[in-house]
Design a protein around this motif. Sequence first.
Motif, mmCIF file in Angstrom:
data_model
loop_
_atom_site.group_PDB
_atom_site.id
_atom_site.type_symbol
_atom_site.label_atom_id
_atom_site.label_comp_id
_atom_site.label_asym_id
_atom_site.label_seq_id
_atom_site.Cartn_x
_atom_site.Cartn_y
_atom_site.Cartn_z
ATOM 1 N N SER A 37 -11.180 48.111 80.718
ATOM 2 C CA SER A 37 -12.012 49.309 80.846
ATOM 3 C C SER A 37 -11.930 50.166 79.593
ATOM 4 O O SER A 37 -12.939 50.707 79.125
ATOM 5 N N VAL A 38 -10.729 50.280 79.042
ATOM 6 C CA VAL A 38 -10.548 51.087 77.833
ATOM 7 C C VAL A 38 -11.254 50.440 76.646
ATOM 8 O O VAL A 38 -12.024 51.082 75.930
ATOM 9 N N THR A 39 -10.988 49.144 76.420
ATOM 10 C CA THR A 39 -11.527 48.512 75.212
ATOM 11 C C THR A 39 -13.034 48.292 75.289
ATOM 12 O O THR A 39 -13.747 48.466 74.293
ATOM 13 N N ILE A 40 -13.554 47.927 76.467
ATOM 14 C CA ILE A 40 -14.984 47.652 76.579
ATOM 15 C C ILE A 40 -15.784 48.941 76.737
ATOM 16 O O ILE A 40 -16.742 49.179 75.982
ATOM 17 N N TYR A 41 -15.384 49.771 77.703
ATOM 18 C CA TYR A 41 -16.183 50.962 78.003
ATOM 19 C C TYR A 41 -15.890 52.113 77.049
ATOM 20 O O TYR A 41 -16.780 52.588 76.339
ATOM 21 N N LEU A 42 -14.641 52.571 76.999
ATOM 22 C CA LEU A 42 -14.320 53.736 76.181
ATOM 23 C C LEU A 42 -14.471 53.451 74.687
ATOM 24 O O LEU A 42 -15.066 54.241 73.952
ATOM 25 N N SER A 224 -18.462 47.049 65.173
ATOM 26 C CA SER A 224 -18.612 45.692 65.698
ATOM 27 C C SER A 224 -18.054 45.603 67.110
ATOM 28 O O SER A 224 -16.960 46.113 67.394
ATOM 29 N N ALA A 225 -18.777 44.935 67.990
ATOM 30 C CA ALA A 225 -18.298 44.736 69.356
ATOM 31 C C ALA A 225 -17.266 43.628 69.440
ATOM 32 O O ALA A 225 -16.559 43.507 70.442
ATOM 33 N N LYS A 226 -17.168 42.829 68.402
ATOM 34 C CA LYS A 226 -16.218 41.723 68.350
ATOM 35 C C LYS A 226 -15.116 42.061 67.359
ATOM 36 O O LYS A 226 -15.392 42.433 66.225
ATOM 37 N N ASP A 235 -10.005 37.330 70.766
ATOM 38 C CA ASP A 235 -10.267 38.663 71.312
ATOM 39 C C ASP A 235 -10.771 38.499 72.739
ATOM 40 O O ASP A 235 -11.935 38.183 72.965
ATOM 41 N N ILE A 236 -9.891 38.730 73.694
ATOM 42 C CA ILE A 236 -10.289 38.510 75.097
ATOM 43 C C ILE A 236 -11.331 39.530 75.541
ATOM 44 O O ILE A 236 -12.164 39.237 76.402
ATOM 45 N N GLY A 237 -11.323 40.709 74.932
ATOM 46 C CA GLY A 237 -12.360 41.684 75.250
ATOM 47 C C GLY A 237 -13.745 41.159 74.916
ATOM 48 O O GLY A 237 -14.718 41.404 75.643
ATOM 49 N N TRP A 238 -13.841 40.406 73.818
ATOM 50 C CA TRP A 238 -15.117 39.810 73.430
ATOM 51 C C TRP A 238 -15.553 38.756 74.438
ATOM 52 O O TRP A 238 -16.756 38.610 74.713
ATOM 53 N N ALA A 243 -19.491 37.467 78.594
ATOM 54 C CA ALA A 243 -19.772 37.126 79.987
ATOM 55 C C ALA A 243 -20.730 38.145 80.602
ATOM 56 O O ALA A 243 -21.683 37.776 81.316
ATOM 57 N N LEU A 244 -20.494 39.422 80.322
ATOM 58 C CA LEU A 244 -21.392 40.468 80.820
ATOM 59 C C LEU A 244 -22.788 40.301 80.217
ATOM 60 O O LEU A 244 -23.799 40.504 80.905
#
Length: 399
Positions: A37-42, A224-226, A235-238, A243-244
């Motif tokens: 939630s922190v890395t993707i959203y915030l 960059s989102a990646k 980068d597991i957030g990527w 997936a989203l």
Amino acid sequence: MILFDAALDWLAHGLVAASWWQIVLYTLVTTHITIASVTIYLHRHQAHRAMDLHAIPAHFFRFWLWLATGQVTKEWVGVHRKHHAKCETMEDPHSPYAHGIKTVLLTGAELYRAETKNLETLRKYGHGTPNDWIERNLYTRFSWQGVGLMLILNLALFGVAGLSVWAVQMVWIPVTAAGIINGIGHYWGYRNFEAPDASTNVSPWGILIGGEELHNNHHTYPTSAKFSVKPYEFDIGWVYIRALEKVGLASVKKVPPKLQLGAIQPVADEKTLEALIAHRYEVMAGFARELRRAGQAEIEVLKAKKADVSVLRAANRWLHRDDDRVPAAAKPQVAQARAEHPVLDKMVTMREELRQMWLTTSASREQLASDLQAWCHRAEESGIGALREFSMKLRAART
């Protein structure tokens, strides 16, 4: 008596009577959701606008952060954007160079909370964050009631053990984000790029902290989102973002630029200059590899002569770094190595000349292109193989 026995049973086992490993798994899953939630959203969505999120995941992340951290989106975004704007200065809210590594590691959360009280920070850097009814009347107004609800849920599920689960959930972000990333991520680790700050990659595998471990990559390409850039980095957030995106719940705006190589041009031209400026971090990373190899070759020569290699070995770690990023204790070794090894001195000098191509603000585009052409000519006529090969590769660069 029956009620008393039931209460004792609840305190001991909770409503689900989970085993120890199930409780541990629950803790790991929930804290990982918090990190995501922190890395993707915030971070990637709100602070840097590197991606757009559909309302469904965006609202889920907002709710989860309220439940698991009590963080207010505007506050987190404002403090983080100020960190980038004032990085490594006394105005940086949590730089180990400004506050000391021990302070950031042990009291990073307190530094963050103190900065959230700075209304000027929120006004200047917190713009564009959610300001709808639920944000104003729940997430911001009752920011810490969410973590209270999480405590109640944990106690209901696991009894007394729920207190330990809640404690881990509450310290997870202060330790991993406020401590490790803001502290160690600007103090220790490896650097792929000479970003204009002290950021480092804590680990090439960004799993535990959602990809935030790749902090030097992020500071180099903040929009960059990646976060991963090398083949061996993860980068597991990527992975979650992709997936989203696959199911239409996210849209990526930017990823790290990739230097394109075409045919080697007869001379460096304005297109070469454009590629150099647009991909300067990747170009300079390539130069750094050549400089390190040249340094290692000089070390091997000294070894063959059974000469002392200690000074050059120590200096070789820093020769490719910007001068203001070389520790004071290492500068005498760097100076000695340059004085004793003309090849390395020439490469360091030409590295700085190349760096000035994008730092110079007074020269015209035509003048810079002419300077780059002259630089390539001198590099290829220097008699240094590493410089010649680098220059030829640079003449092949295109945006």
